[in-house]
Motif scaffolding. Structure first.
Motif, PDB file in Angstrom:
ATOM      1  N   TYR A   6       0.834  -1.208   0.000  1.00  0.00           N
ATOM      2  CA  TYR A   6       0.000   0.000   0.000  1.00  0.00           C
ATOM      3  C   TYR A   6       0.867   1.255   0.000  1.00  0.00           C
ATOM      4  CZ  TYR A   6      -3.038   3.660   1.881  1.00  0.00           C
ATOM      5  OH  TYR A   6      -3.700   4.839   2.085  1.00  0.00           O
ATOM      6  N   LEU A   7       1.876   1.282   0.867  1.00  0.00           N
ATOM      7  CA  LEU A   7       2.762   2.447   0.946  1.00  0.00           C
ATOM      8  C   LEU A   7       3.537   2.635  -0.361  1.00  0.00           C
ATOM      9  CD1 LEU A   7       4.156   1.950   4.578  1.00  0.00           C
ATOM     10  CD2 LEU A   7       2.423   3.601   3.820  1.00  0.00           C
ATOM     11  N   LEU A   8       3.987   1.514  -0.966  1.00  0.00           N
ATOM     12  CA  LEU A   8       4.732   1.596  -2.228  1.00  0.00           C
ATOM     13  C   LEU A   8       3.833   2.099  -3.354  1.00  0.00           C
ATOM     14  CD1 LEU A   8       7.232   1.041  -3.978  1.00  0.00           C
ATOM     15  CD2 LEU A   8       6.446  -1.325  -4.203  1.00  0.00           C
ATOM     16  N   PHE A   9       2.619   1.544  -3.451  1.00  0.00           N
ATOM     17  CA  PHE A   9       1.686   1.956  -4.498  1.00  0.00           C
ATOM     18  C   PHE A   9       1.302   3.425  -4.338  1.00  0.00           C
ATOM     19  CE2 PHE A   9       1.540  -2.300  -5.832  1.00  0.00           C
ATOM     20  CZ  PHE A   9       0.734  -2.438  -6.948  1.00  0.00           C
ATOM     21  N   LYS A  10       1.059   3.853  -3.078  1.00  0.00           N
ATOM     22  CA  LYS A  10       0.706   5.262  -2.818  1.00  0.00           C
ATOM     23  C   LYS A  10       1.804   6.190  -3.310  1.00  0.00           C
ATOM     24  CE  LYS A  10      -1.864   7.115  -0.054  1.00  0.00           C
ATOM     25  NZ  LYS A  10      -3.011   8.046  -0.178  1.00  0.00           N
ATOM     26  N   GLU A  11       3.048   5.805  -3.023  1.00  0.00           N
ATOM     27  CA  GLU A  11       4.188   6.632  -3.417  1.00  0.00           C
ATOM     28  C   GLU A  11       4.320   6.699  -4.935  1.00  0.00           C
ATOM     29  OE1 GLU A  11       9.087   6.648  -3.092  1.00  0.00           O
ATOM     30  OE2 GLU A  11       7.908   5.196  -1.937  1.00  0.00           O
ATOM     31  N   ARG A  12       4.260   5.557  -5.588  1.00  0.00           N
ATOM     32  CA  ARG A  12       4.469   5.522  -7.035  1.00  0.00           C
ATOM     33  C   ARG A  12       3.316   6.163  -7.814  1.00  0.00           C
ATOM     34  NH1 ARG A  12       7.780   1.747  -9.323  1.00  0.00           N
ATOM     35  NH2 ARG A  12       7.224   2.819 -11.256  1.00  0.00           N
ATOM     36  N   PHE A  13       2.095   6.055  -7.282  1.00  0.00           N
ATOM     37  CA  PHE A  13       0.924   6.576  -7.990  1.00  0.00           C
ATOM     38  C   PHE A  13       0.616   8.032  -7.632  1.00  0.00           C
ATOM     39  CE2 PHE A  13       0.269   2.217  -9.069  1.00  0.00           C
ATOM     40  CZ  PHE A  13      -0.602   2.186 -10.144  1.00  0.00           C
ATOM     41  N   SER A  14       1.342   8.582  -6.658  1.00  0.00           N
ATOM     42  CA  SER A  14       1.023   9.931  -6.168  1.00  0.00           C
ATOM     43  C   SER A  14       1.011  11.018  -7.253  1.00  0.00           C
ATOM     44  CB  SER A  14       1.991  10.314  -5.039  1.00  0.00           C
ATOM     45  OG  SER A  14       3.332  10.285  -5.498  1.00  0.00           O
ATOM     46  N   PRO A  15       1.861  10.976  -8.302  1.00  0.00           N
ATOM     47  CA  PRO A  15       1.798  12.041  -9.313  1.00  0.00           C
ATOM     48  C   PRO A  15       0.592  11.931 -10.247  1.00  0.00           C
ATOM     49  CG  PRO A  15       3.961  10.948  -9.280  1.00  0.00           C
ATOM     50  CD  PRO A  15       3.010  10.084  -8.545  1.00  0.00           C
ATOM     51  N   PHE A  16      -0.207  10.868 -10.097  1.00  0.00           N
ATOM     52  CA  PHE A  16      -1.316  10.622 -11.034  1.00  0.00           C
ATOM     53  C   PHE A  16      -2.652  10.605 -10.290  1.00  0.00           C
ATOM     54  CE2 PHE A  16       2.581   8.673 -12.562  1.00  0.00           C
ATOM     55  CZ  PHE A  16       2.676   9.164 -13.855  1.00  0.00           C
ATOM     56  N   PRO A  17      -3.736  10.915 -10.983  1.00  0.00           N
ATOM     57  CA  PRO A  17      -5.048  11.054 -10.315  1.00  0.00           C
ATOM     58  C   PRO A  17      -5.763   9.733 -10.054  1.00  0.00           C
ATOM     59  CG  PRO A  17      -5.293  11.514 -12.645  1.00  0.00           C
ATOM     60  CD  PRO A  17      -3.826  11.248 -12.427  1.00  0.00           C
ATOM     61  N   PHE A  18      -5.058   8.759  -9.502  1.00  0.00           N
ATOM     62  CA  PHE A  18      -5.666   7.473  -9.184  1.00  0.00           C
ATOM     63  C   PHE A  18      -5.695   7.297  -7.668  1.00  0.00           C
ATOM     64  CE2 PHE A  18      -3.558   6.582 -13.363  1.00  0.00           C
ATOM     65  CZ  PHE A  18      -4.727   6.527 -14.106  1.00  0.00           C
ATOM     66  N   VAL A  19      -6.803   6.787  -7.155  1.00  0.00           N
ATOM     67  CA  VAL A  19      -6.991   6.617  -5.713  1.00  0.00           C
ATOM     68  C   VAL A  19      -6.587   5.193  -5.319  1.00  0.00           C
ATOM     69  CG1 VAL A  19      -8.623   6.644  -3.788  1.00  0.00           C
ATOM     70  CG2 VAL A  19      -8.855   8.285  -5.676  1.00  0.00           C
TER      71      VAL A  19
END
Length: 285
Positions: free
Chosen positions: A238-251
């Motif tokens: 979860y923490l890894l996905f949050k970090e990698r996806f943070s520049p994009f508008p995906f929740v």
């Protein structure tokens, strides 16, 4: 038969001797083995089971392995595997026939029923198993036939966002990663439903392949569910996905026992309404 602390040189003999410490920078102790007793040659073999285990003989069925016994036949001493069957039935299997015996294994925890020698019980059991295998084979053939006929959503080729997401990977991809990502994307861009198993040791980069596949799915308007075996792993992903996806508008969200009951209900409602693009979790999912 000894060990040297350092190597030496014999002048004029053209011989130089080096130790493992001088070559590899570490001392590798030699393994010493105890001599096997002549009375127990069976110890040379790895049986795969121990005394008291349930075993299966190919021709006689399920029994209990009771150890090795030495028997004299026509004046010749030989070792035999002693197997106890139902009642007073017992079987002595010569070492040369040990390949006919394997350890019993079954999903049920209850002990198996021991077979009797001299009956057709084991023959019927093998026949029944053979017929079950035929039925299973038929089911699998029908399953794969229907899979080949079925069609799925074909995802679009990589977008600019996908390329930006992948270029943010802080490491250099391995050849295996590049190949795996290409195969997964090819599956996703096909109308045939993906049926692929990706294997790799810890630290070999499987998660990055999953990240890129998840991004491609979310980028194409689909919701992604990532199922993991433990709560700790769910938190890490979860923490890894949050970090990698943070520049994009995906929740990105997580569903596990680290979330309270109220939070879990709220996340489930968000998933149902489509407000969550990627959810990571344990069996709670």
């Amino acid at each position: 038969h000894g060990e040297l602390s350092e190597g030496f040189y014999i002048p004029g003999g053209n011989i130089r001797l080096y130790t493992d410490l001088e070559i590899f920078g570490e001392h590798i102790p030699r393994r010493r083995f105890k001599a096997l007793k002549e009375t127990s040659p069976v110890k040379k073999f790895d049986l795969g089971f121990k005394e008291g285990d349930f075993v299966v003989h190919k021709d006689y069925g399920i029994g209990v392995y009771k150890g090795v016994e030495r028997q004299s036949i026509d004046g010749v001493q030989s070792d035999f595997l002693f197997i106890q069957y139902a009642g007073e039935d017992c079987l002595y299997v010569p070492i040369s026939k040990m390949h006919l015996i394997s350890k019993y294994s079954a999903p049920a925890e209850s002990p198996p029923k021991l077979n009797r020698l001299g009956t057709s019980e084991w023959i019927h059991t093998k026949k029944k198993a053979k017929n079950s295998l035929k039925d299973l084979t038929k089911e699998l053939l029908q399953l794969y036939s229907s899979r080949n006929k079925s069609r799925s959503t074909a995802f679009a080729p990589d977008s600019q966002w996908q390329k930006e997401f992948e270029s943010a990977f802080p490491y250099e991809e391995t050849p295996d990663q590049i190949e795996a990502v290409a195969m997964v994307k090819k599956d996703m861009e096909s109308e045939k439903p993906m049926d692929r198993l990706l294997c790799g040791d810890v630290g070999f980069g499987k998660t990055e392949v999953a990240l890129r596949a998840a991004f491609k799915a979310a980028d194409n308007g689909k919701q992604v569910c990532l199922l993991v075996p433990t709560t700790i792993l769910a938190e890490q992903h979860y923490l890894l996905f949050k970090e990698r996806f943070s520049p994009f508008p995906f929740v990105v969200d997580m569903l596990s026992r680290f979330r309270s009951q109220t939070e879990q209900k709220g996340i489930i409602k968000k998933i149902e309404s489509g407000a969550v693009d990627i959810v990571i979790g344990t069996h709670r999912l």
